[in-house]
Design an enzyme around this catalytic site. Structure first.
Site, PDB file in Angstrom:
ATOM      1  CD  GLU A 199      -2.954   1.225   0.390  1.00 58.90           C
ATOM      2  OE1 GLU A 199      -2.994   0.342  -0.473  1.00 58.90           O
ATOM      3  OE2 GLU A 199      -3.794   2.138   0.473  1.00 58.90           O
ATOM      4  CG  ASP A 233       6.165  -0.192  -2.100  1.00 55.90           C
ATOM      5  OD1 ASP A 233       6.771   0.625  -1.374  1.00 55.90           O
ATOM      6  OD2 ASP A 233       6.453  -1.401  -2.161  1.00 55.90           O
ATOM      7  CG  LEU A 275      26.435  19.178  27.016  1.00 55.05           C
ATOM      8  CD1 LEU A 275      25.946  17.755  26.884  1.00 55.05           C
ATOM      9  CD2 LEU A 275      25.524  19.983  27.937  1.00 55.05           C
ATOM     10  CE  LYS A 308      28.434  14.290  25.532  1.00 57.53           C
ATOM     11  NZ  LYS A 308      29.068  13.856  24.282  1.00 57.53           N
ATOM     12  CE  LYS A 346      20.678  18.331  27.592  1.00 58.55           C
ATOM     13  NZ  LYS A 346      20.023  18.058  26.314  1.00 58.55           N
ATOM     14  CE  LYS A 382      32.603  11.921  27.070  1.00 57.13           C
ATOM     15  NZ  LYS A 382      33.261  13.055  26.440  1.00 57.13           N
ATOM     16  CB  CYS A 398      47.335 -26.522  13.543  1.00 57.73           C
ATOM     17  SG  CYS A 398      48.088 -28.068  14.072  1.00 57.73           S
ATOM     18  CB  CYS A 444      47.764 -30.130  17.446  1.00 62.20           C
ATOM     19  SG  CYS A 444      48.111 -28.465  18.041  1.00 62.20           S
TER      20      CYS A 444
HETATM   21  C1  9MJ Z   1      23.729  13.980  23.265  1.00 59.29           C
HETATM   22  N1  9MJ Z   1      24.868  14.037  22.580  1.00 59.29           N
HETATM   23  O1  9MJ Z   1      23.062  12.962  23.313  1.00 59.29           O
HETATM   24  C2  9MJ Z   1      23.127  17.236  24.492  1.00 59.29           C
HETATM   25  N2  9MJ Z   1      23.282  15.184  23.911  1.00 59.29           N
HETATM   26  O2  9MJ Z   1      22.605  19.469  25.261  1.00 59.29           O
HETATM   27  C3  9MJ Z   1      22.199  15.322  24.743  1.00 59.29           C
HETATM   28  N3  9MJ Z   1      23.853  16.386  23.775  1.00 59.29           N
HETATM   29  C4  9MJ Z   1      23.387  18.646  24.586  1.00 59.29           C
HETATM   30  N4  9MJ Z   1      22.112  16.590  25.100  1.00 59.29           N
HETATM   31  C5  9MJ Z   1      23.117  20.709  25.145  1.00 59.29           C
HETATM   32  N5  9MJ Z   1      21.370  14.304  25.116  1.00 59.29           N
HETATM   33  C6  9MJ Z   1      24.230  20.644  24.375  1.00 59.29           C
HETATM   34  C7  9MJ Z   1      24.407  19.341  24.006  1.00 59.29           C
END
Ligand code: 9MJ
Length: 700
Positions: free
Chosen positions: A33, A35, A81, A113, A291, A315, A433, A439
């Protein structure tokens, strides 16, 4: 209906279908559909070229290659950030927020992130008109032609009753390449003899920088929104989390992991939860982002340099590190396959010290051009074996005359373990081998496999013990395990202790520890009683996995019938092709193997036998099913048992003989192959529906 009206209607239908298909994973209409709509729209636009606009779904891949990208000045700068690398740095961040806002446990929007490329999508009156890279934050490049090829990016914002279209809405987010798409892309690139992508992030970046959108369209990219830039003609909600939700209502994709957390404890709990889920996520992330949720409080805190004071990226430890390749060892596997292993200067990667990494095979070493002494990038992701990703050739140590100190790697002609010839079959990447069970390395691996849980399940027989049993000559073949006595094991342990120069505490006290040996003998004894399929799998015949072993056991009913089968009779077994039938026939024709089987029987290894079972009953009778990927509601084994109870044959690999593939999360090569062969594919929901209809779900 007039042509322009029908064009509008078709575009709306297609946009809704795209949203359902690519974002909700819940197709609205059959492909046929969809398509038909697309073809009708193309025909109408061809007849009315004045109606063609860039936001038409027919224009996702359109236009000639651009000579260059236009510069875009961001009306609102694209921020970066600040980073936190420890819980302590996050605590400092929360303290600053508490001090600035007076909130005791402030609420945060918490987000994975995404490790991709930041971009800004500009919608005017609901239409995508511009899409820019971050650039230096103030000025980027307009890559909208490439962004339009990304199916999850709406070309027009979704319209919902009661939700007005803003005059201007800039959506900020991350373009990324899903892990599965990256793997598939690289497998195909290698098959074509092209250069693979280094990682998904480079894949996304390189794809967006293509001047020809037709190339970008072939790269499987995706997008998640995480914020806004310039907004006009729209009242924004009071919190960031509500703002993200609003973007979702406009049809923009959001990571399902986005959440709200309270205070330091909430943030750290989120960090740990996402860290644990990281490897299972379908996209790469390099941390999480916190945030401050209330936008009025964000405003109060403001910015330092180019980063907000109200947000921080926490990180994860790096998964890639630099170290030095100190040597290349060769590992011999159960079937003789030789794997070159990098011996590395110890380095911490993702919180674990890595000293070895796989180099896969000689071709891979040549591709990397890796030499002893080189500085290399190692990657360790989750449970997978660390691997050498790249070589930093510019750091290669050179002799005085400028030539490299180390020669290129060459695969030796003889096995380092047994001296037998190493051979590499035409068209294969793997060198082997040829020593077989002569072996010791292959013998050890064969024993470890034989004893493993899904084979003979011998409790107490670990790798160290197998090494000693072979090195001191107590065990040659798997049958020798069943001849071991307590005295043998005690004597062997004494020799191993002497070799290692250790005197166990018990020996110093004039006693000898025998518990471990008794336990091992008990484990060996228990394994005597087994099943034909376990035994067949345990024998370690090349390409005979669990599924094939089960199939053979049922089909023949007895070991003697199987051993007496001709090549033709073996090929008649479902899922057994010419290669596997050759392997089986060759294995049972080999006098040594027959002796081992006779010795196992003489030592009391036994299993129930019965008449051949060749015709299954049930709705799936005569159908071969392959399960791949991870299922959520049940394990693959459980799913397989249900399908077998309904008459299916469950096989381990996809071939022309497969009728159905059940694909869970993160299904990879098998799913690709099924698609290639046009085999019916079910997702988990389809499987559960089927089981439900046949009274097998939910389980009693
Ligand atoms: C990433 N890279 O997933 C921000 N980001 O917010 C998320 N980067 C960001 N937020 C403000 N989830 C500047 C960058």
């Amino acid at each position: 209906m007039s042509a322009p009206d029908r064009i509008d209607e078709l575009r709306r239908l297609i946009a809704e279908a795209d949203h359902a298909y690519y974002q909700l994973d819940a197709p609205l209409v059959p492909d046929a559909e969809y398509d038909r709509w697309m073809r009708e729209l193309q025909a109408l636009e061809a007849a009315h070229p004045e109606c063609v606009t860039p936001d038409s779904p027919t224009q996702r891949v359109a236009g000639a290659p651009a000579p260059a990208f236009a510069e875009v000045r961001h009306a609102v700068p694209m921020l970066s950030l600040a980073n936190a690398f420890s819980d302590g740095e996050v605590a400092d961040f929360v303290r600053r927020v508490v001090e600035a806002t007076g909130e005791t446990a402030p609420a945060f929007s918490v987000e994975p992130k995404i490790d991709g490329l930041a971009i800004s999508l500009r919608y005017e009156q609901g239409r995508l008109v511009q899409g820019a890279t971050r650039g230096d934050g103030a000025t980027g490049e307009d890559v909208v032609a490439n962004l339009r090829t990304i199916r999850v990016i709406p070309l027009v914002l979704r319209r919902t009753p009661g939700l007005p279209l803003p005059e201007v809405l800039e959506v900020r987010g991350e373009v990324y390449m899903p892990k599965a798409a990256f793997e598939r892309f690289n497998a195909e690139a290698l098959a074509r003899g092209e250069k693979p992508l280094a990682n998904p992030r480079n894949g996304a970046a390189g794809s967006l920088r293509q001047l020809d959108p037709r190339i970008t369209a072939k790269r499987p990219l995706a997008f998640f929104a995480y914020g806004v830039g310039e907004v006009r003609g729209l009242e924004l909600p009071p919190t960031h989390s509500a703002l993200l939700h609003l973007l979702g209502r406009y049809g923009l994709p959001l990571s399902p992991e986005i959440d709200v957390a309270l205070g330091l404890e909430g943030l750290l709990a989120y960090y740990r939860r996402i860290g644990a889920a990281r490897d299972a996520l379908p996209y790469d992330i390099d941390g999480v982002v916190y945030k401050l949720d209330r936008r009025d409080l964000q405003e109060r805190m403001g910015f330092v340099a180019r980063a907000p004071r109200w947000a921080i990226a926490h990180k994860f430890p790096a998964q890639e590190e630099l170290t030095v390749l100190e040597g290349i060892d060769l590992q011999v596997g159960r079937t003789g396959a030789i794997t070159p292993v990098a011996r590395l200067r110890p380095v911490r990667v993702g919180g674990v010290t890595v000293t070895n990494a796989t180099l896969h095979n000689a071709d891979q070493i040549a591709r990397l051009d890796a030499r002893v002494g080189d500085t290399v990038v190692v990657r360790r992701a989750g449970d997978v074996i660390p691997e050498v990703l790249r070589v930093l050739h510019e750091r290669r140590p050179l002799a005085g005359d400028g030539t490299p100190l180390s020669p290129p790697f060459v695969m030796p002609a003889a096995c380092p373990e047994c001296g037998s010839a190493i051979e590499r079959a035409e068209g294969e990447a793997v060198a082997r081998c040829t020593g077989g069970l002569y072996c010791p390395a292959q013998r050890k691996q064969a024993l470890i496999h034989f004893a493993s849980r899904r084979a003979m399940d011998i409790e107490g027989l670990g790798e160290r013990l197998v090494e000693d049993l072979v090195d001191f000559g107590y065990v040659q073949t798997v049958a020798d395990l069943y001849r071991l006595g307590l005295d043998d094991l005690i004597a062997m342990k004494r020799r191993a202790d002497a070799r290692d120069g250790v005197t166990p505490e018990t020996v110093k006290q004039g006693r000898i520890a025998t518990r471990w040996a008794e336990n091992l003998l008990g484990g060996i004894d228990q394994s005597r009683r087994t099943t034909l399929e376990r035994l067949l799998f345990a024998l370690g015949i090349r390409d005979v996995g669990e599924a094939t072993a089960k199939q053979l056991a049922r089909w023949f009913g007895s070991l003697d019938a199987l051993m007496a089968a001709s090549l033709e009779e073996l090929q008649a077994v479902p899922d057994v092709g010419p290669v596997v039938s050759q392997r089986l026939h060759g294995f049972f024709a080999e006098p040594h193997n027959r002796e081992v089987i006779a010795a196992l029987r003489a030592a009391g290894v036994h299993w129930p036998e019965g008449p051949p079972q060749r015709a299954a009953e049930g709705p799936l009778a005569g159908r071969t099913v392959v399960l791949t990927g991870a299922l959520a509601a049940l394990t693959r084994d459980e799913a397989g048992a249900h399908l077998e109870a309904l008459g299916a044959r469950v096989a381990g690999s996809v071939s022309k003989k497969t009728h159905l593939v059940v694909a869970g999360e993160a299904a990879g090569a098998k799913l690709d192959k099924a698609r290639e062969l046009g085999i019916e594919i079910w997702d988990e929901a389809a499987l559960l529906d089927f089981l439900r209809v046949h009274g097998r779900w939910p389980p009693a």
